[in-house]
Design an enzyme around this catalytic site. Structure first.
Site, PDB file in Angstrom:
ATOM      1  N   ARG A  55       0.797  -1.226   0.000  1.00 27.92           N
ATOM      2  CA  ARG A  55       0.000   0.000   0.000  1.00 27.92           C
ATOM      3  C   ARG A  55       0.829   1.275   0.000  1.00 27.92           C
ATOM      4  NH1 ARG A  55      -2.777  -3.684   1.492  1.00 27.92           N
ATOM      5  NH2 ARG A  55      -0.871  -4.252   2.525  1.00 27.92           N
ATOM      6  N   THR A  56       1.743   1.376   0.962  1.00 31.86           N
ATOM      7  CA  THR A  56       2.392   2.675   1.164  1.00 31.86           C
ATOM      8  C   THR A  56       3.218   3.047  -0.067  1.00 31.86           C
ATOM      9  OG1 THR A  56       2.503   2.062   3.486  1.00 31.86           O
ATOM     10  CG2 THR A  56       3.740   4.010   2.828  1.00 31.86           C
ATOM     11  N   LYS A  84      25.408  -3.617  -0.172  1.00 30.09           N
ATOM     12  CA  LYS A  84      26.888  -3.543  -0.189  1.00 30.09           C
ATOM     13  C   LYS A  84      27.406  -2.788   1.022  1.00 30.09           C
ATOM     14  CE  LYS A  84      26.429  -2.773  -5.096  1.00 30.09           C
ATOM     15  NZ  LYS A  84      26.622  -1.684  -6.061  1.00 30.09           N
ATOM     16  N   ARG A 105      11.002   3.898   3.889  1.00 31.41           N
ATOM     17  CA  ARG A 105      10.588   2.904   4.902  1.00 31.41           C
ATOM     18  C   ARG A 105      11.830   2.104   5.275  1.00 31.41           C
ATOM     19  NH1 ARG A 105       5.521  -1.115   4.737  1.00 31.41           N
ATOM     20  NH2 ARG A 105       4.557   0.854   5.315  1.00 31.41           N
ATOM     21  N   HIS A 133       4.382   5.685  11.793  1.00 33.45           N
ATOM     22  CA  HIS A 133       3.962   5.544  10.391  1.00 33.45           C
ATOM     23  C   HIS A 133       3.034   6.727  10.100  1.00 33.45           C
ATOM     24  CE1 HIS A 133       2.914   3.988   6.587  1.00 33.45           C
ATOM     25  NE2 HIS A 133       2.601   2.729   6.892  1.00 33.45           N
TER      26      HIS A 133
END
Ligand code: CP
Length: 311
Positions: A55-56, A84, A105, A133
């Protein structure tokens, strides 16, 4: 004059007046989407997702495309140079050369704050570990305001994983600023809200709240029921997860205990905590909530990029 660049890292970064203005803009976008289809032409949004998302990430991308802008980014740490060993600080310096705004995120709490400290573009926290959030919270606020017509004088039940659930923490922070908000916190003892939420938000603001284990008893009192998933990825111990994962399952029988004007929200994804037999109930609002998330993210991108509302 120095221009102060704004980020959204925490739901309290915006005042309630700014949130009202942002939700008004989101509502205008909902009513007049075509008026906004080129307002971000030439602008680029980078989505930096070090943790899975449906969703986000896609709603941010949809939001920017709806505004006439472009999107770039990565959907997992493994497909970026984080694999890396590149730091978030270095990555954001690089991304600042490619994009005008970014949504990040990350599994580590505070990673979006680190990004903001090293960024020359606005940074949006799209979820950091079990912490916050804020864009889900803006989505939740828009959903509640649209369905109930207000953000004050509501009894809000929060059910499930209240310990690790970042959407719950952010929503409590945000709603605690409105008058007449009462919370019923429904969870097993092991998944109660963290002490800092209880002490620094609920008690400090003298918010009326009760902590209970029984969902049935809470149902008749609620204006909003906010269901959450027990999140396997936040548990250190698989046995604990298995023991608690199905502790609450909202089904038709439980919905019969609720008021006709109560609404069920869920940030999604759901696993078992809402039976699919509830989906057809007019009070089940969790898929409408996803649509509100696009409007709210469109309004947020415009606000942080200081894009004027079209005449
Ligand atoms: N609500 C939410 O954050 O969903 P995703 O994990 O799919 O982005």
């Amino acid at each position: 004059m120095e221009i102060i660049m704004r980020h959204l890292l925490n739901p309290l970064d915006f005042s309630t007046e700014e949130i009202d203005a942002l939700l008004d803009l989101a509502s205008d976008i909902e009513a007049n989407p075509t008026s906004y289809k080129t307002v971000c032409s030439g602008k680029k949004l980078a989505t930096l997702f070090y943790e899975p998302s449906t969703r986000t990430r896609l709603s941010f991308e949809s939001a920017m495309l709806n505004l006439g802008g472009s999107v770039l980014g990565f959907a997992s740490a493994d497909s970026s140079s984080a694999a890396k060993g590149e730091s978030v600080a270095d990555t954001i310096r690089v991304i600042s050369c490619f994009a005008d705004i970014c949504a990040i995120r990350h599994p580590k709490e505070g990673a979006p704050m680190v990004a903001a400290l090293h960024s020359s573009i606005p940074v949006i926290n799209a979820g950091d570990g079990g912490h916050q959030h804020p864009t889900q919270t803006l989505t939740d606020l828009m959903t509640i305001r649209s369905l109930k017509g207000r953000l004050s004088n509501l009894t809000v039940g929060l059910c499930g994983d209240l310990k690790f659930g970042r959407t719950v923490h952010s929503l409590i922070h945000a709603l605690a600023r409105y008058t007449g908000i009462r919370f019923i916190l429904i969870s097993p003892p092991e998944l109660k809200v963290p002490d800092y939420i209880r002490e620094d938000v609920l008690k400090a603001r003298r918010i009326e709240y009760r902590e209970v284990q029984n969902l049935d008893e809470a149902m008749p009192h609620l204006d909003i029921l906010y269901m959450t998933r027990v999140q396997r990825e936040r548990f250190f111990n698989e046995e604990d997860y298995i023991r608690m994962k199905d502790c609450y399952i909202l089904d038709r029988a439980k919905m019969k205990l609720a008021r006709e004007d109560m609404f069920v929200l869920h940030p999604l994804p759901r696993v078992n905590e809402i039976s699919t037999e509830v989906d057809d109930d007019p009070r089940a609002a969790y898929f409408r909530q996803v649509q509100y998330g696009v409007y709210v993210r469109m309004a947020l991108i415009m606000t942080l990029l200081e894009v004027e509302k079209p005449c």
